[in-house]
Write a protein that holds these residues in place. Structure first.
Motif, PDB file in Angstrom:
ATOM      1  N   LEU A  23     -12.117  15.383  11.074  1.00 29.65           N
ATOM      2  CA  LEU A  23     -11.318  16.515  11.552  1.00 29.65           C
ATOM      3  C   LEU A  23     -11.239  16.524  13.074  1.00 29.65           C
ATOM      4  N   ILE A  24     -12.382  16.374  13.717  1.00 30.43           N
ATOM      5  CA  ILE A  24     -12.415  16.384  15.186  1.00 30.43           C
ATOM      6  C   ILE A  24     -11.642  15.183  15.739  1.00 30.43           C
ATOM      7  N   ALA A  25     -11.845  14.016  15.129  1.00 24.71           N
ATOM      8  CA  ALA A  25     -11.156  12.815  15.598  1.00 24.71           C
ATOM      9  C   ALA A  25      -9.643  12.945  15.428  1.00 24.71           C
ATOM     10  N   GLY A  26      -9.205  13.483  14.265  1.00 24.68           N
ATOM     11  CA  GLY A  26      -7.775  13.673  14.047  1.00 24.68           C
ATOM     12  C   GLY A  26      -7.157  14.617  15.066  1.00 24.68           C
ATOM     13  N   ALA A  27      -7.860  15.721  15.337  1.00 15.24           N
ATOM     14  CA  ALA A  27      -7.372  16.674  16.342  1.00 15.24           C
ATOM     15  C   ALA A  27      -7.332  16.025  17.718  1.00 15.24           C
ATOM     16  N   LEU A  28      -8.344  15.225  18.040  1.00 12.12           N
ATOM     17  CA  LEU A  28      -8.412  14.580  19.355  1.00 12.12           C
ATOM     18  C   LEU A  28      -7.266  13.590  19.541  1.00 12.12           C
ATOM     19  N   VAL A  29      -6.933  12.863  18.469  1.00 14.68           N
ATOM     20  CA  VAL A  29      -5.791  11.940  18.538  1.00 14.68           C
ATOM     21  C   VAL A  29      -4.512  12.714  18.827  1.00 14.68           C
ATOM     22  N   GLY A  30      -4.351  13.854  18.166  1.00 17.41           N
ATOM     23  CA  GLY A  30      -3.179  14.679  18.412  1.00 17.41           C
ATOM     24  C   GLY A  30      -3.115  15.198  19.830  1.00 17.41           C
ATOM     25  N   VAL A  31      -4.257  15.609  20.380  1.00 16.35           N
ATOM     26  CA  VAL A  31      -4.303  16.109  21.763  1.00 16.35           C
ATOM     27  C   VAL A  31      -3.930  15.005  22.743  1.00 16.35           C
ATOM     28  N   VAL A  32      -4.445  13.800  22.504  1.00 21.65           N
ATOM     29  CA  VAL A  32      -4.126  12.672  23.394  1.00 21.65           C
ATOM     30  C   VAL A  32      -2.628  12.382  23.356  1.00 21.65           C
ATOM     31  N   GLU A  33      -2.033  12.438  22.154  1.00 25.49           N
ATOM     32  CA  GLU A  33      -0.595  12.173  22.023  1.00 25.49           C
ATOM     33  C   GLU A  33       0.249  13.261  22.688  1.00 25.49           C
ATOM     34  N   LEU A  34      -0.195  14.512  22.568  1.00 29.36           N
ATOM     35  CA  LEU A  34       0.592  15.634  23.083  1.00 29.36           C
ATOM     36  C   LEU A  34       0.359  15.883  24.566  1.00 29.36           C
TER      37      LEU A  34
END
Length: 428
Positions: A23-34
């Motif tokens: 969950l944390i990793a998925g959210a972090l990937v999204g933050v990096v992309e956005l």
């Protein structure tokens, strides 16, 4: 971006990482992309802290602590003994006792897994001795724990209420009708099973035995009255009711029954604290993940692609039910609620569905999924607690799952199963 997030989360899950890490990793990937140029760590911490900030969440560890105190003490056993004295002489009496005990214990714990442990421990050996097959006993206990997720105080409803900003007291009251309906249907099935299999009945208890059992259970029966009556009567908020339930549990087990000491309470609180830590990390990680999905408008894209936004209310409820049922077959219910509720929120609002009805249906589906193969969390709780093979635990589940899904369909077509008491309590 959504595909990358999904691949990262799936890979980490297959590698055996606990659910909080994907969950944390998925959210972090999204933050990096956005937001490639901001401090990712600080942003993630802010979102996670925001997820656990609502004061209503204080009720979760409080109810869990009250359930742990009851399980270590005598309250749970006294409730079970009382139920058995009234129904042991009828066909399927012990099985009916198990389902009813799950409902009563659910009125304190709100947790399916705690109910499996508290009710299954004392009743399973007795049912085996009475002639029930172990596959039936295990399936009954695992699926009857679903009632605990509906009968207030439901931890699932607390999480849904926080995420969707719905009234938690209204959710609590709405869960009573479906919970009692499931109890009745499970009892009927237990009577049919016992008749077909020729399970013998026990001698009827005398009225003196019953009165004695009731007197012994009077103190524990105060829990449902305090929690449901206090919330229903406007005396307590759910959080206040949770705090009162802990004080009442301590009063009973330390002073009245003298089953635990203050030293025991330290170990109980420590155990509850460890579980609470895991739950709140999941909630925080889920909140961050849900925020990323919402900001990137991924839910709108997904729902628009399948034409979900053009569906009518009934079709929307069926899609929501299927999504939560399947999701909870693989992932912890709390995580599924945290991720999927924000996704479906726009469609629920646009179709004018009652969020309390939706919350009740979602909680029911989460409970069913948690007791359904392949990876329902209650199944693995039973495997660990009763030390039985996985296949034996799930062997007897199909009839119970069919009953539970039938209740879900009935709830969609007859919402008053859930909303009648809510409307009565809150004068709608």
């Amino acid at each position: 971006m959504a595909l990358v997030m999904f691949l990262v989360m799936t890979t980490l899950l297959l590698l055996g990482f606990p659910m909080m890490i994907p969950l944390i990793a998925g959210a972090l990937v999204g933050v990096v992309e956005l937001f490639g140029d901001i401090d990712k760590t600080e942003f993630m911490v802010q979102q996670m802290l925001g997820g656990i900030r609502p004061s209503s969440l204080i009720a979760v560890p409080m109810f869990m602590l009250a359930a742990d105190i009851m399980t270590r003490g005598h309250s749970a056993d006294r409730l079970i003994d009382m139920v058995i004295t009234f129904v042991r002489h009828i066909k399927g009496g012990l099985a009916i006792s198990a389902s009813t005990a799950c409902a009563l214990f659910g009125a304190v714990s709100g947790s399916t897994q705690a109910t499996v442990v508290a009710v299954g421990g004392p009743l399973r050996p007795r049912m085996l001795k009475a002639g029930y097959k172990d596959s039936f006993v295990l399936a009954l206990i695992v699926n009857s724990s679903d009632i605990a997720f509906l009968i207030p105080p439901s931890i699932g409803m607390i999480i849904y209420g926080v995420v969707s900003k719905s009234s938690i007291p209204e959710l609590f009251i709405a869960g009573i009708g479906p919970g009692l309906l499931i109890l009745v249907l499970f009892s009927i099935y237990s009577m049919i099973y016992a008749t077909i299999k020729g399970v013998p009945t026990e001698p009827a208890a005398s009225w003196r035995e019953r009165l004695t059992a009731v007197r012994r259970a009077l103190w524990p029966l105060g829990f449902p009255f305090i929690i449901i009556g206090g919330i229903f009567g406007g005396i307590f908020s759910p959080t206040e009711a949770a705090a009162v339930s802990v004080l009442y549990a301590l009063f009973l087990e330390v002073l009245v029954f003298r089953s635990i000491t203050i030293r025991d309470f330290y170990s109980i609180a420590k155990s509850t604290g460890m579980v609470t830590g895991v739950v709140f990390i999941l909630i925080g990680a889920g909140a961050a993940f849900a925020w990323v999905l919402s900001f990137a408008q991924i839910p709108q894209q997904l729902l628009g692609a399948i034409g979900f936004t053009e569906m009518g209310p009934t079709a929307v409820l069926f899609v929501i039910s299927a999504a939560f049922f399947v999701g909870c077959m693989f992932v912890d219910p709390i995580v599924v609620i945290l991720i999927l509720v924000p996704i479906f929120a726009p469609a629920v609002k646009s179709t004018g569905l009652d969020p309390i009805l939706v919350g009740t249906l979602i909680t029911l589906q989460a409970a069913i999924g948690s007791a359904t193969p392949p990876f329902g969390c209650d199944i693995f709780t039973a495997v660990a607690v009763f030390k039985r093979p996985y296949l034996e635990v799930i062997k007897g589940t199909p009839p119970f799952i069919f009953i539970l899904l039938s209740v879900s369909v009935a709830l969609i077509f007859y919402p008053q199963i859930a909303l009648y008491l809510r409307d009565l309590a809150f004068a709608r």
